[in-house]
Design a protein around this motif. Structure first.
Motif, PDB file in Angstrom:
ATOM      1  N   LEU A  67       1.071  -0.936   0.156  1.00 47.09           N
ATOM      2  CA  LEU A  67      -0.136   0.411  -0.066  1.00 47.09           C
ATOM      3  C   LEU A  67       0.920   1.354   0.478  1.00 47.09           C
ATOM      4  CD1 LEU A  67      -2.962  -1.168   2.195  1.00 47.09           C
ATOM      5  CD2 LEU A  67      -2.642   0.054   0.089  1.00 47.09           C
ATOM      6  N   LYS A  68       2.152   1.358   0.699  1.00 41.53           N
ATOM      7  CA  LYS A  68       2.736   2.615   1.080  1.00 41.53           C
ATOM      8  C   LYS A  68       2.912   2.513  -0.168  1.00 41.53           C
ATOM      9  CE  LYS A  68       5.132   2.130   4.329  1.00 41.53           C
ATOM     10  NZ  LYS A  68       6.060   1.597   5.520  1.00 41.53           N
ATOM     11  N   GLY A  69       3.680   1.617  -0.803  1.00 43.24           N
ATOM     12  CA  GLY A  69       4.293   1.876  -2.408  1.00 43.24           C
ATOM     13  C   GLY A  69       3.569   2.074  -3.441  1.00 43.24           C
ATOM     14  N   HIS A  70       2.531   1.980  -3.618  1.00 37.52           N
ATOM     15  CA  HIS A  70       1.279   1.989  -4.688  1.00 37.52           C
ATOM     16  C   HIS A  70       0.906   3.967  -4.082  1.00 37.52           C
ATOM     17  CE1 HIS A  70      -2.187   1.771  -6.899  1.00 37.52           C
ATOM     18  NE2 HIS A  70      -2.731   2.096  -5.667  1.00 37.52           N
ATOM     19  N   LEU A  71       0.784   3.563  -3.410  1.00 40.62           N
ATOM     20  CA  LEU A  71       0.569   5.530  -2.947  1.00 40.62           C
ATOM     21  C   LEU A  71       1.610   6.031  -3.012  1.00 40.62           C
ATOM     22  CD1 LEU A  71      -0.888   5.397   0.900  1.00 40.62           C
ATOM     23  CD2 LEU A  71      -1.824   6.053  -0.988  1.00 40.62           C
ATOM     24  N   ARG A  72       2.971   5.990  -3.045  1.00 44.73           N
ATOM     25  CA  ARG A  72       4.052   6.998  -3.386  1.00 44.73           C
ATOM     26  C   ARG A  72       3.384   7.045  -5.206  1.00 44.73           C
ATOM     27  NH1 ARG A  72       8.108   4.135  -1.137  1.00 44.73           N
ATOM     28  NH2 ARG A  72       7.873   4.658   0.980  1.00 44.73           N
ATOM     29  N   LEU A  90      -3.281  -7.731  -2.467  1.00 52.54           N
ATOM     30  CA  LEU A  90      -2.892  -7.907  -1.620  1.00 52.54           C
ATOM     31  C   LEU A  90      -3.552  -8.991  -0.804  1.00 52.54           C
ATOM     32  CD1 LEU A  90      -4.382  -3.985  -1.426  1.00 52.54           C
ATOM     33  CD2 LEU A  90      -1.956  -4.590  -1.442  1.00 52.54           C
ATOM     34  N   VAL A  91      -3.317  -9.178   0.664  1.00 50.27           N
ATOM     35  CA  VAL A  91      -3.758 -10.716   0.999  1.00 50.27           C
ATOM     36  C   VAL A  91      -4.568 -10.069   1.807  1.00 50.27           C
ATOM     37  CG1 VAL A  91      -1.166 -11.862  -0.079  1.00 50.27           C
ATOM     38  CG2 VAL A  91      -1.269 -10.538   2.195  1.00 50.27           C
ATOM     39  N   THR A  92      -5.105  -9.135   2.823  1.00 51.49           N
ATOM     40  CA  THR A  92      -5.663  -9.121   3.540  1.00 51.49           C
ATOM     41  C   THR A  92      -6.965  -8.160   3.075  1.00 51.49           C
ATOM     42  OG1 THR A  92      -4.419  -7.306   4.473  1.00 51.49           O
ATOM     43  CG2 THR A  92      -3.941  -9.178   5.430  1.00 51.49           C
ATOM     44  N   THR A  93      -8.012  -8.628   3.813  1.00 50.07           N
ATOM     45  CA  THR A  93      -9.121  -7.735   3.324  1.00 50.07           C
ATOM     46  C   THR A  93      -9.222  -5.969   3.757  1.00 50.07           C
ATOM     47  OG1 THR A  93     -10.473  -8.919   5.638  1.00 50.07           O
ATOM     48  CG2 THR A  93     -11.054  -9.500   3.499  1.00 50.07           C
ATOM     49  N   HIS A  94      -8.624  -6.241   4.812  1.00 46.90           N
ATOM     50  CA  HIS A  94      -8.338  -4.808   5.564  1.00 46.90           C
ATOM     51  C   HIS A  94      -6.998  -3.972   3.869  1.00 46.90           C
ATOM     52  CE1 HIS A  94      -9.945  -4.609   9.365  1.00 46.90           C
ATOM     53  NE2 HIS A  94      -9.158  -5.693   9.368  1.00 46.90           N
ATOM     54  N   GLY A  95      -6.362  -5.065   3.651  1.00 49.02           N
ATOM     55  CA  GLY A  95      -5.384  -3.824   2.705  1.00 49.02           C
ATOM     56  C   GLY A  95      -5.914  -3.352   1.464  1.00 49.02           C
ATOM     57  N   GLU A  96      -7.242  -4.715   1.351  1.00 46.37           N
ATOM     58  CA  GLU A  96      -8.386  -4.053  -0.353  1.00 46.37           C
ATOM     59  C   GLU A  96      -8.841  -3.380   0.168  1.00 46.37           C
ATOM     60  OE1 GLU A  96      -8.828  -5.396  -2.890  1.00 46.37           O
ATOM     61  OE2 GLU A  96      -6.724  -7.436  -2.923  1.00 46.37           O
ATOM     62  N   GLU A  97      -8.964  -3.066   1.362  1.00 39.65           N
ATOM     63  CA  GLU A  97     -10.653  -2.306   1.542  1.00 39.65           C
ATOM     64  C   GLU A  97      -9.943  -0.434   1.313  1.00 39.65           C
ATOM     65  OE1 GLU A  97     -13.101  -2.408   4.929  1.00 39.65           O
ATOM     66  OE2 GLU A  97     -13.654  -4.374   4.764  1.00 39.65           O
ATOM     67  N   ALA A  98      -8.238  -0.995   2.359  1.00 38.36           N
ATOM     68  CA  ALA A  98      -7.825   0.631   1.805  1.00 38.36           C
ATOM     69  C   ALA A  98      -6.984   1.200   1.087  1.00 38.36           C
ATOM     70  CB  ALA A  98      -6.299   0.214   3.453  1.00 38.36           C
ATOM     71  N   SER A 100      -9.088   0.255  -1.919  1.00 35.38           N
ATOM     72  CA  SER A 100      -9.699   0.330  -2.547  1.00 35.38           C
ATOM     73  C   SER A 100     -10.610   2.198  -2.535  1.00 35.38           C
ATOM     74  CB  SER A 100     -11.664   0.044  -2.049  1.00 35.38           C
ATOM     75  OG  SER A 100     -11.110  -1.618  -2.399  1.00 35.38           O
ATOM     76  N   LEU A 101     -10.702   2.266  -0.833  1.00 33.81           N
ATOM     77  CA  LEU A 101     -10.338   3.889  -0.514  1.00 33.81           C
ATOM     78  C   LEU A 101      -9.736   4.327  -1.222  1.00 33.81           C
ATOM     79  CD1 LEU A 101     -11.411   3.184   3.241  1.00 33.81           C
ATOM     80  CD2 LEU A 101     -12.686   4.001   1.475  1.00 33.81           C
ATOM     81  N   VAL A 102      -8.122   4.410  -1.490  1.00 31.40           N
ATOM     82  CA  VAL A 102      -7.817   5.234  -1.938  1.00 31.40           C
ATOM     83  C   VAL A 102      -7.536   5.488  -2.928  1.00 31.40           C
ATOM     84  CG1 VAL A 102      -4.514   5.229  -2.271  1.00 31.40           C
ATOM     85  CG2 VAL A 102      -5.537   4.429   0.034  1.00 31.40           C
ATOM     86  N   ARG A 103      -7.582   4.425  -4.123  1.00 28.67           N
ATOM     87  CA  ARG A 103      -8.100   4.356  -5.380  1.00 28.67           C
ATOM     88  C   ARG A 103      -9.634   6.040  -5.884  1.00 28.67           C
ATOM     89  NH1 ARG A 103      -4.802   1.731  -8.728  1.00 28.67           N
ATOM     90  NH2 ARG A 103      -6.426   1.963 -10.552  1.00 28.67           N
ATOM     91  N   ARG A 104     -10.264   5.796  -4.681  1.00 27.39           N
ATOM     92  CA  ARG A 104     -11.997   5.951  -4.678  1.00 27.39           C
ATOM     93  C   ARG A 104     -11.054   7.867  -4.517  1.00 27.39           C
ATOM     94  NH1 ARG A 104     -17.011   4.854  -1.401  1.00 27.39           N
ATOM     95  NH2 ARG A 104     -16.388   6.910  -0.581  1.00 27.39           N
ATOM     96  N   LEU A 105     -10.240   7.703  -3.515  1.00 29.84           N
ATOM     97  CA  LEU A 105     -10.150   9.020  -3.237  1.00 29.84           C
ATOM     98  C   LEU A 105      -8.965  10.002  -4.115  1.00 29.84           C
ATOM     99  CD1 LEU A 105      -9.785  10.891  -0.338  1.00 29.84           C
ATOM    100  CD2 LEU A 105      -7.826   9.997  -0.336  1.00 29.84           C
ATOM    101  N   ASP A 106      -8.335   8.927  -4.693  1.00 29.57           N
ATOM    102  CA  ASP A 106      -6.906   9.284  -6.299  1.00 29.57           C
ATOM    103  C   ASP A 106      -8.112   9.530  -6.835  1.00 29.57           C
ATOM    104  OD1 ASP A 106      -4.075   9.581  -7.739  1.00 29.57           O
ATOM    105  OD2 ASP A 106      -5.890   7.962  -9.069  1.00 29.57           O
ATOM    106  N   GLN A 107      -9.466   8.645  -7.405  1.00 26.49           N
ATOM    107  CA  GLN A 107     -10.028   9.365  -8.360  1.00 26.49           C
ATOM    108  C   GLN A 107     -10.977  10.464  -8.258  1.00 26.49           C
ATOM    109  OE1 GLN A 107     -12.830   5.619  -9.197  1.00 26.49           O
ATOM    110  NE2 GLN A 107     -11.104   4.575 -10.627  1.00 26.49           N
ATOM    111  N   THR A 108     -11.524  10.730  -6.886  1.00 29.19           N
ATOM    112  CA  THR A 108     -12.022  12.154  -7.075  1.00 29.19           C
ATOM    113  C   THR A 108     -10.772  13.259  -7.423  1.00 29.19           C
ATOM    114  OG1 THR A 108     -13.182  10.850  -5.244  1.00 29.19           O
ATOM    115  CG2 THR A 108     -13.202  12.505  -5.093  1.00 29.19           C
ATOM    116  N   TRP A 109     -10.382  12.873  -6.910  1.00 27.41           N
ATOM    117  CA  TRP A 109      -8.754  15.077  -6.507  1.00 27.41           C
ATOM    118  C   TRP A 109      -8.266  14.125  -8.794  1.00 27.41           C
ATOM    119  CZ3 TRP A 109      -4.010  14.465  -9.079  1.00 27.41           C
ATOM    120  CH2 TRP A 109      -3.390  15.708  -8.835  1.00 27.41           C
TER     121      TRP A 109
END
Ligand SMILES: Nc1ncnc2c1ncn2[C@@H]1O[C@H](COP(=O)(O)OP(=O)(O)O)[C@@H](O)[C@H]1O
Ligand SMILES: [Mg+2]
Length: 491
Positions: A67-72, A90-98, A100-109
């Motif tokens: 996730l950190k790498g992806h955010l960068r 990603l392997v965890t459901t928390h990771g998947e959810e996080a 999705s939220l990050v991608r949504r934020l990116d799209q809005t921006w």
């Protein structure tokens, strides 16, 4: 799927697993020590527990790193206007959810940034398409932005220099300084004498460049200067004022005469039958003059209203000339004059409005009857010619030639002005309104035609009208008979 981001190093994984597993393992060992559970069982449970924790920590660690790498990568892509990077595995459901939220934020921006860029492009386009010059000055009065129209007016060297280098108008500079110093917006009228005199309405307003200013910093005061060309408005304002003054004056003169005679008839001449008849004749003439003036004013304003719509009809010039001459022959005879019509070529129809073309010929022939010498002939000639010297378009030329005193050269350019007369007293005495040639000019302007005036003092005058022939007209031209175009009148 490629593994886009490296997993964290094993040493960190082990140390973290140990830390998370430690409290459980210690508790199991304590239970064994106080004899609650068997020591062997405690050791086995500790091992299983530690392994479970290690597997769990491994998953979170990997997702965290991914996730950190992806955010960068998203941040880099955003600042370079590049498309977003692919989703990491990603392997965890928390990771998947996080994620999705990050991608949504990116799209809005991205959506917002795109909108802002489009808006900015639109504004830039509007400013450069603006017909009026627009300039933005910084706090030191240096030109920061100027649209193409401002550059055309004030020169290429406008940008990045003090406004005073390109615009030497003390009132405008003073207004700019005042506005930059914190005063209210100003509006000034500025006259530019060269190359041709132009009048501008200059507006100076304060302006803040939001893009440069950090939220906390004080806002930098700039100035926005716009120039609006009001030359035509000023000129028509003056013309309107002149016109109203002239028209009122023309109407007041016969009106005062009428009032004067009315008073005389009421008073001293009350019982004088002979004087009454004489006065009534004069009053009738004055009333007729007023009526003619009002008629001419009305037709002038009607012609002006439709001056910008091209007539759609086709007019047979020779037919119209015949009718006008028939109508005026009696009037010409009163002065012992004859009207001769000479038609040189077989003429095509011209583009035009029948009534208006009739009025043009009528005004010109009436002038010849009025101003030429009594007992002389008036010659009306119609022929085919070119609209311009370059011969790009054919035209029908109609000239009205008379024998008389002629018109001095200095008057010729002004003849088509409203109320302009060479000899005002004489024109009024013979019932002229001073509007006949102004009406001719406006009708010809509507017909894309031209008027040429040629006059020799002591010999006579020739007024020539050119009316363009429609491009689709079919006719035979014998080039021998085509007359050269006369000199246009400089109005
Ligand atoms: N054929 C002509 N010969 C001499 N002067 C003319 C002739 N036609 C026009 N003019 C001059 O041009 C002036 C303007 O003409 P016009 O606009 O028709 O006004 P009006 O005839 O009512 O005076 C006239 O007053 C006259 O001085
Ligand atoms: Mg006239």
């Amino acid at each position: 799927m490629t593994k886009a981001y490296p997993a964290p190093p094993a040493s960190r994984w082990i140390s973290r697993s140990v830390r998370f597993a430690a409290p459980g393992v210690v508790a199991l060992l304590i239970f064994a020590a106080i004899g609650w559970i068997d020591f062997g069982a405690a050791a086995a449970a500790s091992l299983v527990f530690a392994l479970g924790v290690a597997v769990f920590v491994r998953g979170f660690d990997r997702d965290g790193a991914a996730l950190k790498g992806h955010l960068r990568a998203l941040a880099d892509a955003g600042s370079n206007h590049a498309p977003p990077p692919p989703r990491p595995p990603l392997v965890t459901t928390h990771g998947e959810e996080a994620l999705s939220l990050v991608r949504r934020l990116d799209q809005t921006w991205r959506g917002r940034a795109h909108g802002v860029a489009r808006e900015r492009d639109r504004f830039t386009a509007i400013v450069s398409e603006l017909a009026d010059p627009l300039i933005i000055l910084d706090a030191a009065r240096v030109v920061r932005i100027a649209n193409p129209s401002a550059i055309r007016l004030l020169g290429e060297r406008l940008i990045d220099r003090d406004l005073a280098d390109s615009l030497r108008h003390p009132d405008v500079l003073e207004a700019v300084d005042d506005v930059l110093a914190g005063e209210r917006s100003r509006k000034i009228e500025m006259t530019q004498p060269v190359p041709i005199e132009r009048v501008f309405e200059v507006r100076v307003k304060e302006f803040h460049d939001e893009s440069d200013t950090a939220a906390a910093a004080p806002r930098v005061r700039m100035a926005l200067v716009t120039l609006h060309d009001i030359t035509a408005m000023k000129r028509s304002e003056n013309m309107r004022a002149d016109f109203v003054a002239n028209a009122s004056h023309e109407l007041r003169t016969p009106l005062s005469t009428l009032i004067g005679f009315l008073e005389t008839l009421r008073g001293p001449a009350r019982d004088d039958a002979e004087a009454r008849d004489r006065f009534l004749t004069i009053m009738g003439e004055q009333a007729g003059r007023m009526a003619r003036l009002v008629d001419d004013l009305l037709s002038l304003s009607r012609i002006e209203l439709e001056e910008h719509t091209t007539p759609s009809g086709r007019v047979d010039v020779v037919g119209v000339l015949g009718a006008v001459i028939d109508m005026l022959t009696m009037r010409a005879k009163e002065r012992g004059m004859a009207i001769d019509l000479v038609v040189r070529d077989s003429l095509p129809r011209v583009v035009g409005d029948d009534d208006q073309i009739t009025q043009v010929f009528q005004n010109l022939i009436v002038n010849a009857i009025k101003y030429a010498r009594a007992g002389t002939p008036i010659t009306v000639t119609a022929c085919l010619t070119d609209m311009t010297e370059t011969g790009s378009r054919r035209a029908v030329a109609v000239s009205v030639a008379d024998i008389g005193d002629g018109i001095p050269k200095s008057h010729i350019p002004r003849l088509t002005e409203r109320f302009y007369r060479v000899d005002p007293g004489r024109s009024r005495a013979i019932g002229g309104t001073g509007l006949g040639l102004a009406i001719v000019k406006h009708i010809l302007s509507r017909h894309s035609g031209r008027l040429a005036v040629d006059s020799v003092v002591g010999a006579g005058s020739t007024f020539t009208v050119l009316l363009p022939v429609p491009l689709d007209a079919e006719f035979d031209i014998d080039d021998e008979t085509v007359e050269p175009a006369p000199e246009p009148m400089a109005t």
